[in-house]
Design a protein around this motif. Structure first.
Motif, PDB file in Angstrom:
ATOM      1  N   VAL A 134      11.659  -2.385   6.144  1.00  6.60           N
ATOM      2  CA  VAL A 134      12.591  -2.810   7.189  1.00  6.60           C
ATOM      3  C   VAL A 134      11.826  -3.460   8.345  1.00  6.60           C
ATOM      4  CG1 VAL A 134      14.273  -1.995   8.890  1.00  6.60           C
ATOM      5  CG2 VAL A 134      14.323  -1.101   6.566  1.00  6.60           C
ATOM      6  N   ALA A 135      10.661  -2.903   8.681  1.00  5.75           N
ATOM      7  CA  ALA A 135       9.845  -3.505   9.740  1.00  5.75           C
ATOM      8  C   ALA A 135       9.447  -4.928   9.369  1.00  5.75           C
ATOM      9  CB  ALA A 135       8.606  -2.652   9.991  1.00  5.75           C
ATOM     10  N   ALA A 136       9.008  -5.130   8.133  1.00  2.00           N
ATOM     11  CA  ALA A 136       8.650  -6.476   7.684  1.00  2.00           C
ATOM     12  C   ALA A 136       9.857  -7.404   7.721  1.00  2.00           C
ATOM     13  CB  ALA A 136       8.073  -6.414   6.268  1.00  2.00           C
ATOM     14  N   ARG A 138       0.832  -1.211   0.000  1.00  3.33           N
ATOM     15  CA  ARG A 138       0.000   0.000   0.000  1.00  3.33           C
ATOM     16  C   ARG A 138       0.866   1.260   0.000  1.00  3.33           C
ATOM     17  NH1 ARG A 138      -5.648  -0.580   3.302  1.00  3.33           N
ATOM     18  NH2 ARG A 138      -6.229  -2.647   2.544  1.00  3.33           N
ATOM     19  N   ALA A 139       1.958   1.242   0.754  1.00  2.16           N
ATOM     20  CA  ALA A 139       2.847   2.407   0.795  1.00  2.16           C
ATOM     21  C   ALA A 139       3.478   2.651  -0.578  1.00  2.16           C
ATOM     22  CB  ALA A 139       3.925   2.207   1.852  1.00  2.16           C
ATOM     23  N   VAL A 140       3.882   1.580  -1.244  1.00  2.00           N
ATOM     24  CA  VAL A 140       4.444   1.707  -2.593  1.00  2.00           C
ATOM     25  C   VAL A 140       3.396   2.262  -3.553  1.00  2.00           C
ATOM     26  CG1 VAL A 140       5.417   0.442  -4.546  1.00  2.00           C
ATOM     27  CG2 VAL A 140       6.166  -0.083  -2.225  1.00  2.00           C
ATOM     28  N   ASP A 141       2.156   1.795  -3.437  1.00  2.37           N
ATOM     29  CA  ASP A 141       1.083   2.300  -4.295  1.00  2.37           C
ATOM     30  C   ASP A 141       0.865   3.803  -4.088  1.00  2.37           C
ATOM     31  OD1 ASP A 141       0.675  -0.184  -5.379  1.00  2.37           O
ATOM     32  OD2 ASP A 141      -0.998  -0.702  -4.056  1.00  2.37           O
ATOM     33  N   CYS A 142       0.920   4.254  -2.829  1.00  6.01           N
ATOM     34  CA  CYS A 142       0.756   5.689  -2.550  1.00  6.01           C
ATOM     35  C   CYS A 142       1.894   6.492  -3.167  1.00  6.01           C
ATOM     36  CB  CYS A 142       0.710   5.928  -1.039  1.00  6.01           C
ATOM     37  SG  CYS A 142      -0.803   5.370  -0.237  1.00  6.01           S
ATOM     38  N   LEU A 143       3.120   5.981  -3.063  1.00  7.37           N
ATOM     39  CA  LEU A 143       4.270   6.679  -3.643  1.00  7.37           C
ATOM     40  C   LEU A 143       4.150   6.745  -5.157  1.00  7.37           C
ATOM     41  CD1 LEU A 143       7.057   7.988  -3.413  1.00  7.37           C
ATOM     42  CD2 LEU A 143       8.053   5.688  -3.379  1.00  7.37           C
ATOM     43  N   ARG A 144       3.767   5.643  -5.785  1.00 11.32           N
ATOM     44  CA  ARG A 144       3.621   5.627  -7.242  1.00 11.32           C
ATOM     45  C   ARG A 144       2.504   6.575  -7.683  1.00 11.32           C
ATOM     46  NH1 ARG A 144       3.535   0.305  -8.193  1.00 11.32           N
ATOM     47  NH2 ARG A 144       1.292   0.152  -7.845  1.00 11.32           N
ATOM     48  N   SER A 145       1.394   6.567  -6.964  1.00  9.36           N
ATOM     49  CA  SER A 145       0.290   7.458  -7.335  1.00  9.36           C
ATOM     50  C   SER A 145       0.683   8.923  -7.182  1.00  9.36           C
ATOM     51  CB  SER A 145      -0.937   7.151  -6.457  1.00  9.36           C
ATOM     52  OG  SER A 145      -1.405   5.846  -6.681  1.00  9.36           O
ATOM     53  N   SER A 181      11.128   7.308   2.035  1.00  5.64           N
ATOM     54  CA  SER A 181      11.715   6.834   3.296  1.00  5.64           C
ATOM     55  C   SER A 181      10.694   6.054   4.118  1.00  5.64           C
ATOM     56  CB  SER A 181      12.244   8.023   4.106  1.00  5.64           C
ATOM     57  OG  SER A 181      13.243   8.723   3.391  1.00  5.64           O
ATOM     58  N   THR A 182       9.437   6.478   4.042  1.00  8.75           N
ATOM     59  CA  THR A 182       8.376   5.763   4.748  1.00  8.75           C
ATOM     60  C   THR A 182       8.218   4.352   4.208  1.00  8.75           C
ATOM     61  OG1 THR A 182       7.212   7.842   5.182  1.00  8.75           O
ATOM     62  CG2 THR A 182       5.917   5.820   5.321  1.00  8.75           C
ATOM     63  N   VAL A 183       8.267   4.209   2.882  1.00  4.69           N
ATOM     64  CA  VAL A 183       8.204   2.875   2.275  1.00  4.69           C
ATOM     65  C   VAL A 183       9.352   2.007   2.791  1.00  4.69           C
ATOM     66  CG1 VAL A 183       8.395   1.605   0.104  1.00  4.69           C
ATOM     67  CG2 VAL A 183       7.000   3.668   0.203  1.00  4.69           C
TER      68      VAL A 183
END
Length: 298
Positions: free
Chosen positions: A100-102, A65-72, A93-95
Motif C-alpha cells: 500500500v505504501a508503494a 523482500r517482505a514477500v520473501d520473508c513470508l514465503r520462507s 499484513s506487513t507485506v
C-alpha cells in the motif's frame, strides 16, 4: 531454492532465526524509507518526477523482500508450531502495508503534472497554466506521501514484532523440548534456584509471581516499560536480565501497544518460591515470654 525434481540438490529448510534477522534488517530499511518520504521536499513537475523515482523503486524492492520473508517462514519449521498463525498473519499484513505504501508513492507520481513545454499560448500563459496545475496537484501528492509514511511505519512495527515472535516462540519450544527430553518418570530432587539474584531481580520475581505484568511500548518515543498490577517498578534492564536467565516469558503474540503478557517460566516459579520471605517492618522479633505473676500471699 533448487527444485529437486530437476536434478538439483534438495532445497534447504529456512532457519527461523535467519528469517527473524532478515525481518529486523527489513524493519530498519523501512524506517529509513519512511524518513525519506516524510522529509520529502519537492516541486511538482520534473523535480518531483526525479525525486519520486528513488523511493518508489525502494518501496517495490522492500515489498519483494517482505514477500520473501513470508514465503520462507511458511516453509520453515516454525510454521509447524501451534503459535505460528498469529505471526504469519502479522507478517502477511506487513507485506500488505509495504504494498500500500508503494501504491501511495505511485499515486503521488501519477498526480504529478508534467511540464507542458508544447503550450501554444504565450510564455506568460504557459507559466500561469503550469502554476495552476502544480498548485492543484501539490496537496494531492502530499496526502499520498503522508499515507505512504504511515503505512511504512506500520510495516516497520510489523517486522520487529514478527521477528520477536519468531525468536521468542522458537526459544520457548526449544526449552520445552529440552525439558521433555530430560524429564524422568520418577520424582527428581528439586534443583537449586539461580545463584546471586540481585535485589531488583528478586523484587521483580515476587511481583510477577503474585500478579504478572505487561510490557508496553510508547508509539511516540519507542521506549518500553513494564506495568505491574501492584505498581512494583521493574526496569527494562531487569526484565531483560530475567529473560536472559530464562526465568520469565513475554507473550509476543500480541502487540506491544496493547501490552504483552509477562509470566514466569517453570524455572522462574521455582526461583521465586525459593526466595526468602520479606520480613514485615512493623513486626519485630518475638520477645522472651513474660514471667508469671507471683501468687498472692495469704
Amino acid at each position: 531454492m533448487t527444485n529437486p525434481t530437476l536434478g538439483g540438490a534438495p532445497a534447504a529448510i529456512p532457519d527461523p532465526d535467519e528469517i527473524a534477522g532478515a525481518l529486523r534488517r527489513l524493519g530498519h530499511m523501512l524506517e529509513d524509507l519512511r524518513g525519506t518520504v516524510r522529509g520529502f521536499a519537492f516541486e511538482p513537475g520534473t523535480n518531483a518526477l526525479e525525486k519520486l523515482a528513488v523511493p518508489l523503486q525502494t518501496a517495490q524492492t522492500l515489498t519483494t523482500r517482505a514477500v520473501d520473508c513470508l514465503r520462507s517462514l511458511t516453509q520453515s519449521s516454525y510454521a509447524s508450531n501451534p503459535y505460528s498463525r498469529s505471526t504469519l498473519t502479522l507478517l502477511a499484513s506487513t507485506v500488505a502495508c509495504v504494498c500500500v505504501a508503494a501504491a501511495h508513492v505511485s499515486e503521488a507520481l501519477a498526480a504529478n503534472p508534467a511540464d507542458d513545454k508544447g503550450f501554444r499560448g504565450t510564455p506568460e500563459e504557459a507559466a500561469s497554466t503550469q502554476a495552476a496545475r502544480n498548485a492543484e496537484a501539490l496537496p494531492v501528492m502530499t496526502e499520498h506521501l503522508t499515507q505512504a509514511a504511515e503505512e511504512l511505519e506500520l510495516a516497520r512495527i510489523g517486522c520487529f514484532h514478527a521477528a520477536s515472535g519468531i525468536t521468542g516462540r522458537t526459544r520457548l519450544l526449544d526449552s520445552k523440548a529440552t525439558d521433555s527430553a530430560s524429564a524422568s518418570p520418577k520424582r527428581t530432587r528439586r534443583s537449586t534456584p539461580p545463584a546471586r539474584l540481585s535485589p531488583a531481580q528478586q523484587t521483580a520475581l515476587r511481583a510477577l509471581a503474585r500478579d504478572g505484568a505487561r510490557l508496553h511500548e510508547s508509539l511516540s518515543s519507542g521506549k518500553r516499560r513494564v506495568v505491574t498490577e501492584d505498581g512494583t517498578r521493574i526496569t527494562s534492564a531487569t526484565l531483560e536480565s530475567l529473560r536472559g536467565r530464562q526465568l520469565v516469558h513475554v507473550d509476543n503474540s500480541t502487540s506491544l501497544f496493547h501490552g504483552q503478557r509477562i509470566t514466569l517460566t517453570p524455572a522462574g516459579r521455582e526461583a521465586a518460591a525459593a526466595l526468602s520471605p520479606i520480613r514485615s517492618e512493623t513486626t519485630g522479633p518475638a520477645g522472651p515470654p513474660a514471667a508469671p505473676s507471683a501468687a498472692p500471699r495469704r
